[in-house]
Design a protein around this motif. Structure first.
Motif, short mmCIF file in Angstrom:
data_model
loop_
_atom_site.label_atom_id
_atom_site.label_comp_id
_atom_site.label_asym_id
_atom_site.label_seq_id
_atom_site.Cartn_x
_atom_site.Cartn_y
_atom_site.Cartn_z
N LYS A 1 2.46 -50.59 -49.52
CA LYS A 1 1.13 -50.01 -49.66
C LYS A 1 0.09 -51.09 -49.39
N GLU A 2 -0.83 -50.78 -48.48
CA GLU A 2 -1.85 -51.76 -48.09
C GLU A 2 -2.78 -52.05 -49.26
N ASN A 3 -3.21 -53.31 -49.39
CA ASN A 3 -4.15 -53.70 -50.45
C ASN A 3 -5.13 -54.73 -49.92
N LYS A 4 -6.09 -55.08 -50.74
CA LYS A 4 -7.12 -56.05 -50.34
C LYS A 4 -7.13 -57.29 -51.23
N ARG A 5 -6.21 -57.37 -52.17
CA ARG A 5 -6.20 -58.49 -53.10
C ARG A 5 -5.61 -59.75 -52.46
N LYS A 6 -5.63 -60.82 -53.24
CA LYS A 6 -5.01 -62.06 -52.77
C LYS A 6 -3.50 -61.88 -52.65
N THR A 7 -2.95 -62.51 -51.67
CA THR A 7 -1.51 -62.34 -51.44
C THR A 7 -0.70 -63.10 -52.48
N LYS A 8 0.50 -62.57 -52.74
CA LYS A 8 1.42 -63.22 -53.67
C LYS A 8 2.84 -63.08 -53.13
N LYS A 9 3.75 -63.79 -53.73
CA LYS A 9 5.15 -63.75 -53.31
C LYS A 9 5.67 -62.32 -53.39
N GLY A 10 6.34 -61.87 -52.34
CA GLY A 10 6.84 -60.51 -52.28
C GLY A 10 5.99 -59.60 -51.43
N ASP A 11 4.74 -60.01 -51.14
CA ASP A 11 3.86 -59.21 -50.28
C ASP A 11 4.28 -59.33 -48.82
N LYS A 12 3.90 -58.34 -48.03
CA LYS A 12 4.12 -58.39 -46.59
C LYS A 12 2.79 -58.58 -45.90
N LEU A 13 2.70 -59.57 -45.05
CA LEU A 13 1.45 -59.89 -44.34
C LEU A 13 1.59 -59.61 -42.87
N THR A 14 0.49 -59.20 -42.26
CA THR A 14 0.39 -59.16 -40.81
C THR A 14 -0.64 -60.20 -40.43
N LEU A 15 -0.27 -61.15 -39.61
CA LEU A 15 -1.18 -62.27 -39.32
C LEU A 15 -1.05 -62.75 -37.89
N ASP A 16 -2.08 -63.48 -37.47
CA ASP A 16 -2.05 -64.23 -36.20
C ASP A 16 -1.96 -65.70 -36.55
N PHE A 17 -1.22 -66.46 -35.75
CA PHE A 17 -1.21 -67.91 -35.97
C PHE A 17 -1.07 -68.64 -34.65
N VAL B 1 -5.27 -63.81 -41.56
CA VAL B 1 -4.59 -62.69 -42.20
C VAL B 1 -5.27 -61.40 -41.79
N LYS B 2 -4.53 -60.48 -41.20
CA LYS B 2 -5.10 -59.22 -40.70
C LYS B 2 -4.80 -58.04 -41.62
N LYS B 3 -3.69 -58.11 -42.36
CA LYS B 3 -3.35 -57.01 -43.28
C LYS B 3 -2.40 -57.53 -44.34
N THR B 4 -2.56 -57.04 -45.57
CA THR B 4 -1.63 -57.38 -46.64
C THR B 4 -1.13 -56.08 -47.27
N GLU B 5 0.16 -56.08 -47.61
CA GLU B 5 0.78 -54.91 -48.22
C GLU B 5 1.63 -55.34 -49.40
N GLY B 6 1.55 -54.56 -50.47
CA GLY B 6 2.35 -54.82 -51.65
C GLY B 6 3.57 -53.92 -51.69
N SER B 7 4.62 -54.41 -52.32
CA SER B 7 5.87 -53.67 -52.39
C SER B 7 5.83 -52.62 -53.49
N ILE B 8 6.34 -51.42 -53.20
CA ILE B 8 6.51 -50.36 -54.20
C ILE B 8 8.00 -50.05 -54.29
N LEU B 9 8.58 -50.36 -55.43
CA LEU B 9 10.01 -50.12 -55.63
C LEU B 9 10.25 -48.71 -56.14
N PRO B 10 11.30 -48.05 -55.71
CA PRO B 10 11.60 -46.70 -56.18
C PRO B 10 12.05 -46.72 -57.64
N GLU B 11 11.81 -45.63 -58.33
CA GLU B 11 12.28 -45.51 -59.71
C GLU B 11 13.80 -45.44 -59.73
#
Length: 435
Positions: free
Chosen positions: A152-168, A237-247
């Motif tokens: 799920k896309e978010n706007k917060r600061k990135t942390k371990k486990g997040d997925k980033l879309t970036l240019d480098f 950093v162009k996009k950050t997404e956080g992980s959502i684990l299933p129940e």
């Protein structure tokens, strides 16, 4: 038949064998007589061709065939009589005089070495004592959840486990380098896909943020021109997404084929699989130490023929792995040097374990074969179908018998070795690289 045996050097032997003229002539006449009965030759009725015609037309080729057959047959009789155990195929060289009716030939080959297995009690083995705990099971469930995670896309600061879309874009000494630039690159923080320092330096960045980081390529990096080099990377950093684990619920259990019993049934099945894999891993660690100790304690002369055969096996296996990546027609011939060391090791292990089996008169334990087949089958949806397939396939069943006999040899050595039990945990055994 006259036989003389000569030791050339090391394991190489030469047999000189003479087949008397009488034996050769009888064999040649019998074959020519058979040809006379079956060949159709213009001007003669079937079976009525004069022997002189048969001799003139087929004599030389029949003599060559008989020579080849008699060399092979007499070689076998000679090694049986002399109690010689060849390693690999012989090379035949005919030495008969041109006008000789007898056959004299040399057979050059290697023999199996005399192997003495010693100092088994000096082999040191550290046997892991470990079980699957509830904590291990809980951590495995997190792994299973991650296999079915969504983002799920978010706007917060990135942390371990997040997925980033970036240019480098990377530079070394101010110059861009090949492979150092990418756009819309997806990176999961903590997956350790990048060189050390790259991921940790971009933790905490936000969408739209730009940053320049400094990293150093490892000394063992695969690209020779980048090993140990310091580099700078401009990152956006162009996009950050956080992980959502299933129940973890009944629906989650169904993802793994558990229709009845829900989460508890899934936990039971997962624990069983973990225990099976752990048992195999512990067995493999003990075997590895036993083999290393066996190799260190014993020296063996290696027949070049056996090493060459093993090189061919390893080369074929490598070629098969590459076939999915390139056209077989364009594949180069892999040099023997690539496989020689591994081949020598495998031949030495085979000779030493073979001697252990021979000396201790070990026979295949059919109960162990059934156990190995059942263990392999338990990983499949229908274990009985796999068991039936193994039992009906002679080649596969023979392979499993060989595995069982090898395990019996390793178990025997382990019983004689100096073994110390050491407590361990699931992670260290199943994922030693992480440790």
């Amino acid at each position: 038949m006259q036989v003389s045996v000569e030791t050339i050097e090391g394991l190489e032997r030469r047999l000189t064998i003479t087949v008397p003229a009488e034996t050769v002539n009888v064999e040649v006449k019998n074959r020519l007589r058979h040809i006379a009965k079956t060949q159709r030759i213009n001007g003669f009725r079937p079976g009525k061709v004069p022997p002189s015609v048969i001799q003139k037309r087929f004599g030389q080729s029949v003599r060559q065939e008989v020579t080849g057959d008699l060399m092979q047959r007499n070689f076998v009789e000679a090694i049986v009589a002399e109690k010689i155990n060849p390693a690999g195929r012989p090379q035949f060289v005919e030495k008969s005089a041109a006008n000789s009716e007898a056959i004299e030939f040399e057979a050059t080959f290697e023999v199996y070495p005399d192997v003495e297995v010693k100092d088994l009690e000096k082999i040191a083995v550290e046997r892991p004592v470990v079980e699957v705990t509830d904590k291990d099971l809980d951590e495995m469930f997190v792994t299973l959840q991650k296999q079915h995670q969504t983002w799920k896309e978010n706007k917060r600061k990135t942390k371990k486990g997040d997925k980033l879309t970036l240019d480098f874009s990377g530079r070394i000494d101010g110059e861009e380098f090949e492979g150092g630039k990418a756009e819309d690159f997806e990176l999961e923080l903590g997956a350790s896909r990048m060189i050390p320092g790259f991921e940790t330096d971009i933790v905490g960045m936000k969408v739209g943020e730009e940053k320049t980081i400094k990293v150093t390529f490892p000394e063992d990096y695969h690209a020779e021109n980048l090993k140990g080099k310091e580099a700078e990377f401009d990152i956006v950093v162009k996009k950050t997404e956080g992980s959502i684990l299933p129940e973890v619920d009944g629906e989650f259990a169904k993802l793994f084929g558990i229709e009845d019993g829900g989460v508890e049934a899934l936990r039971t099945e997962v624990r069983k699989n973990m225990t099976r894999e752990l048992t195999q891993a512990v067995k493999a660690k003990v075997k590895e130490q036993v083999i290393e100790g066996l190799l260190a304690a014993n020296t063996v002369d290696l027949p070049k023929a056996l090493v060459a055969q093993e090189v061919d096996v390893l080369r074929q296996q490598a070629m098969q792995r590459f076939q999915g990546q390139m056209d077989p027609k364009n594949m180069p011939e892999l040099p023997a040097e690539m496989f020689t060391e591994q081949a020598e090791r495998r031949v030495k292990i085979g000779l030493l374990l073979g001697e252990v089996i021979k000396t201790n008169e070990l026979k295949v334990d059919e109960a162990k074969v059934d156990e190995l087949i059942a263990s392999a089958a338990s990983a499949y949806e229908d274990p009985q179908e796999v068991i039936n397939y193994y039992q009906s396939n002679q080649e596969l069943n023979q392979q499993m018998q060989n595995v069982a006999l090898e395990e019996q040899a390793v178990e025997l050595i382990t019983e004689k070795a100096s073994v110390k039990d050491k407590k361990a945990n699931f992670k260290d055994i199943m994922n030693p690289e992480a440790k």
